[in-house]
Design a protein around this motif. Structure first.
Motif, PDB file in Angstrom:
ATOM      1  N   GLU A 128      40.596   7.417   6.847  1.00  0.00           N
ATOM      2  CA  GLU A 128      39.711   6.294   6.508  1.00  0.00           C
ATOM      3  C   GLU A 128      38.414   6.310   7.305  1.00  0.00           C
ATOM      4  OE1 GLU A 128      42.383   2.612   5.073  1.00  0.00           O
ATOM      5  OE2 GLU A 128      42.795   3.205   7.142  1.00  0.00           O
ATOM      6  N   HIS A 129      38.094   7.430   7.925  1.00  0.00           N
ATOM      7  CA  HIS A 129      36.795   7.584   8.576  1.00  0.00           C
ATOM      8  C   HIS A 129      35.762   7.843   7.485  1.00  0.00           C
ATOM      9  CE1 HIS A 129      38.544   8.687  12.789  1.00  0.00           C
ATOM     10  NE2 HIS A 129      38.477   7.394  12.567  1.00  0.00           N
ATOM     11  N   ASP A 130      35.375   6.779   6.842  1.00  0.00           N
ATOM     12  CA  ASP A 130      34.515   6.868   5.671  1.00  0.00           C
ATOM     13  C   ASP A 130      33.620   5.638   5.634  1.00  0.00           C
ATOM     14  OD1 ASP A 130      33.442   7.859   3.344  1.00  0.00           O
ATOM     15  OD2 ASP A 130      35.369   8.076   2.310  1.00  0.00           O
ATOM     16  N   VAL A 131      32.723   5.580   4.660  1.00  0.00           N
ATOM     17  CA  VAL A 131      31.864   4.409   4.458  1.00  0.00           C
ATOM     18  C   VAL A 131      32.310   3.702   3.195  1.00  0.00           C
ATOM     19  CG1 VAL A 131      29.513   3.582   4.082  1.00  0.00           C
ATOM     20  CG2 VAL A 131      29.929   5.505   5.643  1.00  0.00           C
ATOM     21  N   PHE A 132      32.491   2.395   3.295  1.00  0.00           N
ATOM     22  CA  PHE A 132      32.927   1.571   2.181  1.00  0.00           C
ATOM     23  C   PHE A 132      31.822   0.562   1.848  1.00  0.00           C
ATOM     24  CE2 PHE A 132      36.518   2.981   4.674  1.00  0.00           C
ATOM     25  CZ  PHE A 132      37.394   3.485   3.724  1.00  0.00           C
ATOM     26  N   SER A 133      31.974  -0.111   0.750  1.00  0.00           N
ATOM     27  CA  SER A 133      30.934  -1.049   0.325  1.00  0.00           C
ATOM     28  C   SER A 133      31.514  -2.424   0.021  1.00  0.00           C
ATOM     29  CB  SER A 133      30.203  -0.526  -0.912  1.00  0.00           C
ATOM     30  OG  SER A 133      31.077  -0.495  -2.036  1.00  0.00           O
ATOM     31  N   VAL A 134      30.712  -3.442   0.301  1.00  0.00           N
ATOM     32  CA  VAL A 134      30.931  -4.803  -0.165  1.00  0.00           C
ATOM     33  C   VAL A 134      29.578  -5.246  -0.722  1.00  0.00           C
ATOM     34  CG1 VAL A 134      31.461  -7.187   0.455  1.00  0.00           C
ATOM     35  CG2 VAL A 134      32.713  -5.313   1.543  1.00  0.00           C
ATOM     36  N   ALA A 135      29.516  -5.544  -1.998  1.00  0.00           N
ATOM     37  CA  ALA A 135      28.209  -5.798  -2.616  1.00  0.00           C
ATOM     38  C   ALA A 135      28.335  -6.775  -3.775  1.00  0.00           C
ATOM     39  CB  ALA A 135      27.596  -4.485  -3.120  1.00  0.00           C
ATOM     40  N   THR A 136      27.261  -7.514  -4.001  1.00  0.00           N
ATOM     41  CA  THR A 136      27.202  -8.410  -5.149  1.00  0.00           C
ATOM     42  C   THR A 136      27.128  -7.567  -6.435  1.00  0.00           C
ATOM     43  OG1 THR A 136      24.797  -8.523  -4.879  1.00  0.00           O
ATOM     44  CG2 THR A 136      26.112 -10.271  -3.860  1.00  0.00           C
ATOM     45  N   PRO A 137      27.528  -8.141  -7.566  1.00  0.00           N
ATOM     46  CA  PRO A 137      27.567  -7.356  -8.810  1.00  0.00           C
ATOM     47  C   PRO A 137      26.249  -6.672  -9.168  1.00  0.00           C
ATOM     48  CG  PRO A 137      28.770  -9.401  -9.099  1.00  0.00           C
ATOM     49  CD  PRO A 137      28.105  -9.485  -7.751  1.00  0.00           C
ATOM     50  N   ALA A 138      25.142  -7.388  -9.040  1.00  0.00           N
ATOM     51  CA  ALA A 138      23.852  -6.791  -9.404  1.00  0.00           C
ATOM     52  C   ALA A 138      23.495  -5.638  -8.469  1.00  0.00           C
ATOM     53  CB  ALA A 138      22.759  -7.857  -9.381  1.00  0.00           C
ATOM     54  N   TYR A 139      23.836  -5.767  -7.174  1.00  0.00           N
ATOM     55  CA  TYR A 139      23.577  -4.670  -6.234  1.00  0.00           C
ATOM     56  C   TYR A 139      24.422  -3.455  -6.612  1.00  0.00           C
ATOM     57  CZ  TYR A 139      22.850  -2.225  -1.793  1.00  0.00           C
ATOM     58  OH  TYR A 139      22.506  -1.291  -0.838  1.00  0.00           O
ATOM     59  N   ARG A 140      25.675  -3.680  -6.963  1.00  0.00           N
ATOM     60  CA  ARG A 140      26.539  -2.563  -7.363  1.00  0.00           C
ATOM     61  C   ARG A 140      25.962  -1.849  -8.576  1.00  0.00           C
ATOM     62  NH1 ARG A 140      30.888  -6.192  -6.539  1.00  0.00           N
ATOM     63  NH2 ARG A 140      31.149  -6.378  -8.803  1.00  0.00           N
ATOM     64  N   ASP A 141      25.522  -2.609  -9.553  1.00  0.00           N
ATOM     65  CA  ASP A 141      24.989  -1.992 -10.769  1.00  0.00           C
ATOM     66  C   ASP A 141      23.717  -1.201 -10.474  1.00  0.00           C
ATOM     67  OD1 ASP A 141      27.033  -3.161 -12.169  1.00  0.00           O
ATOM     68  OD2 ASP A 141      25.823  -4.853 -12.897  1.00  0.00           O
ATOM     69  N   ARG A 142      22.884  -1.728  -9.604  1.00  0.00           N
ATOM     70  CA  ARG A 142      21.598  -1.085  -9.329  1.00  0.00           C
ATOM     71  C   ARG A 142      21.736   0.112  -8.391  1.00  0.00           C
ATOM     72  NH1 ARG A 142      16.944  -4.282  -6.113  1.00  0.00           N
ATOM     73  NH2 ARG A 142      16.852  -5.503  -8.035  1.00  0.00           N
ATOM     74  N   ARG A 143      22.511  -0.048  -7.318  1.00  0.00           N
ATOM     75  CA  ARG A 143      22.470   0.926  -6.235  1.00  0.00           C
ATOM     76  C   ARG A 143      23.741   1.777  -6.117  1.00  0.00           C
ATOM     77  NH1 ARG A 143      18.104   2.889  -4.346  1.00  0.00           N
ATOM     78  NH2 ARG A 143      17.195   0.782  -4.349  1.00  0.00           N
ATOM     79  N   LEU A 144      24.878   1.254  -6.548  1.00  0.00           N
ATOM     80  CA  LEU A 144      26.143   1.938  -6.295  1.00  0.00           C
ATOM     81  C   LEU A 144      26.793   2.525  -7.541  1.00  0.00           C
ATOM     82  CD1 LEU A 144      27.743  -0.633  -3.806  1.00  0.00           C
ATOM     83  CD2 LEU A 144      26.452   1.432  -3.249  1.00  0.00           C
ATOM     84  N   ALA A 145      26.170   2.355  -8.694  1.00  0.00           N
ATOM     85  CA  ALA A 145      26.789   2.802  -9.948  1.00  0.00           C
ATOM     86  C   ALA A 145      27.131   4.292  -9.923  1.00  0.00           C
ATOM     87  CB  ALA A 145      25.873   2.485 -11.130  1.00  0.00           C
ATOM     88  N   ASP A 146      26.255   5.099  -9.350  1.00  0.00           N
ATOM     89  CA  ASP A 146      26.479   6.551  -9.303  1.00  0.00           C
ATOM     90  C   ASP A 146      26.921   7.024  -7.919  1.00  0.00           C
ATOM     91  OD1 ASP A 146      25.658   6.796 -11.981  1.00  0.00           O
ATOM     92  OD2 ASP A 146      23.548   6.844 -11.359  1.00  0.00           O
ATOM     93  N   SER A 147      27.347   6.089  -7.086  1.00  0.00           N
ATOM     94  CA  SER A 147      27.728   6.421  -5.718  1.00  0.00           C
ATOM     95  C   SER A 147      29.235   6.675  -5.620  1.00  0.00           C
ATOM     96  CB  SER A 147      27.329   5.283  -4.770  1.00  0.00           C
ATOM     97  OG  SER A 147      27.914   5.467  -3.498  1.00  0.00           O
ATOM     98  N   SER A 148      29.605   7.477  -4.639  1.00  0.00           N
ATOM     99  CA  SER A 148      31.029   7.754  -4.400  1.00  0.00           C
ATOM    100  C   SER A 148      31.629   6.791  -3.377  1.00  0.00           C
ATOM    101  CB  SER A 148      31.202   9.194  -3.897  1.00  0.00           C
ATOM    102  OG  SER A 148      30.506   9.396  -2.671  1.00  0.00           O
ATOM    103  N   LEU A 149      30.841   5.803  -2.908  1.00  0.00           N
ATOM    104  CA  LEU A 149      31.340   4.864  -1.912  1.00  0.00           C
ATOM    105  C   LEU A 149      32.404   3.959  -2.532  1.00  0.00           C
ATOM    106  CD1 LEU A 149      28.036   3.750  -0.114  1.00  0.00           C
ATOM    107  CD2 LEU A 149      29.592   5.607   0.495  1.00  0.00           C
ATOM    108  N   SER A 150      33.537   3.860  -1.868  1.00  0.00           N
ATOM    109  CA  SER A 150      34.626   3.021  -2.372  1.00  0.00           C
ATOM    110  C   SER A 150      34.449   1.587  -1.895  1.00  0.00           C
ATOM    111  CB  SER A 150      35.971   3.547  -1.874  1.00  0.00           C
ATOM    112  OG  SER A 150      36.185   4.874  -2.299  1.00  0.00           O
TER     113      SER A 150
END
Length: 252
Positions: A128-150
């Motif tokens: 679990e030495h990784d980077v994870f995300s917590v984001a609002t829906p619009a941020y996820r759609d804009r910035r994380l849609a093509d990201s591998s961050l879980s």
């Protein structure tokens, strides 16, 4: 003095603020603040102002005998980004006043997205030495849609980060995303900071030279290994190690 007046932002350079506000603050492990500090040292960033507390004790970090403000704002025009470095441990109860000052400052600007680099010392395994995300829906759609961050499975965010995310849910602040990685105490956790930088490079098409930070991390690991070895040697000799060394070795 009201909560909204607990902090102020003083700007010395009148430069355009980018559309993204990147935030790194002091937390256990120091991953976020270490990451953004490295960014401004190795990117074309310009100091434009600082954050000051009105009713909390300030700290004065210094390097080579030269002091600096603990909360500093930089612009990075190449990435259309403004970077906030906060080296003061802001108490959870002061998070609302801090965010009030920050939002008042960015209100007339073009900021439409906030990204927070956040290290948390939560229980984790080697995988679990990784980077994870917590984001609002619009941020996820804009910035994380093509990201591998879980997405991080569960927990809570408080203080400055909790205020930013909660207000973003209420649509009173720009869309907000938090990049979270586990940290090891006492810090600074250089490996965690490097993970955050790598994740940020992927999201914003940045190219950051990490050589100095990796070298510092190797030196820090070697130092702690040598320190632990000396402590074990003293303990084996019958001395009371705990009476000679503090539990928190961050500033040793």
């Amino acid at each position: 003095m009201s909560v909204a007046d607990t902090f102020r932002i003083d700007t010395t350079e009148h430069k355009p603020i980018g559309s993204t506000l990147l935030v790194g603050q002091a937390n256990p492990g120091m991953a976020g603040v270490t990451a953004v500090d490295h960014l401004v040292r190795h990117l074309d960033a310009t100091l434009i102002g600082h954050v000051a507390p009105n009713d909390l004790p300030a700290i004065a970090p210094f390097e080579d005998g030269v002091p600096r403000h603990h909360g500093r704002l930089f612009t990075h025009t190449g990435a259309d980004m403004t970077i906030l470095i906060e080296e003061l441990f802001v108490p959870v109860g002061a998070g609302r006043g801090y965010v009030d000052a920050l939002l008042d400052w960015i209100e007339p600007s073009a900021v439409d997205e906030i990204t927070v680099l956040h290290g948390v010392p939560f229980p984790h395994g080697p995988e679990e030495h990784d980077v994870f995300s917590v984001a609002t829906p619009a941020y996820r759609d804009r910035r994380l849609a093509d990201s591998s961050l879980s997405p991080l499975r569960g927990g809570l965010l408080d203080g400055i980060v909790g205020e930013l995310v909660t207000r973003s849910l209420d649509e009173t602040v720009p869309e907000t995303g938090v990049l979270i990685t586990p940290t090891h105490l006492p810090g600074p956790d250089i490996d965690a900071a490097l993970r955050l930088i790598d994740a940020l490079e992927g999201l914003y098409d940045l190219d950051v030279d990490e050589t100095d930070l990796r070298t510092f991390g190797d030196q820090l690991k070697q130092y702690y290994e040598q320190l632990a070895s000396r402590m074990e040697s003293r303990g084996a000799g019958g001395s009371d190690v705990s009476s000679e060394y503090p539990d928190d070795r961050m500033f040793m």
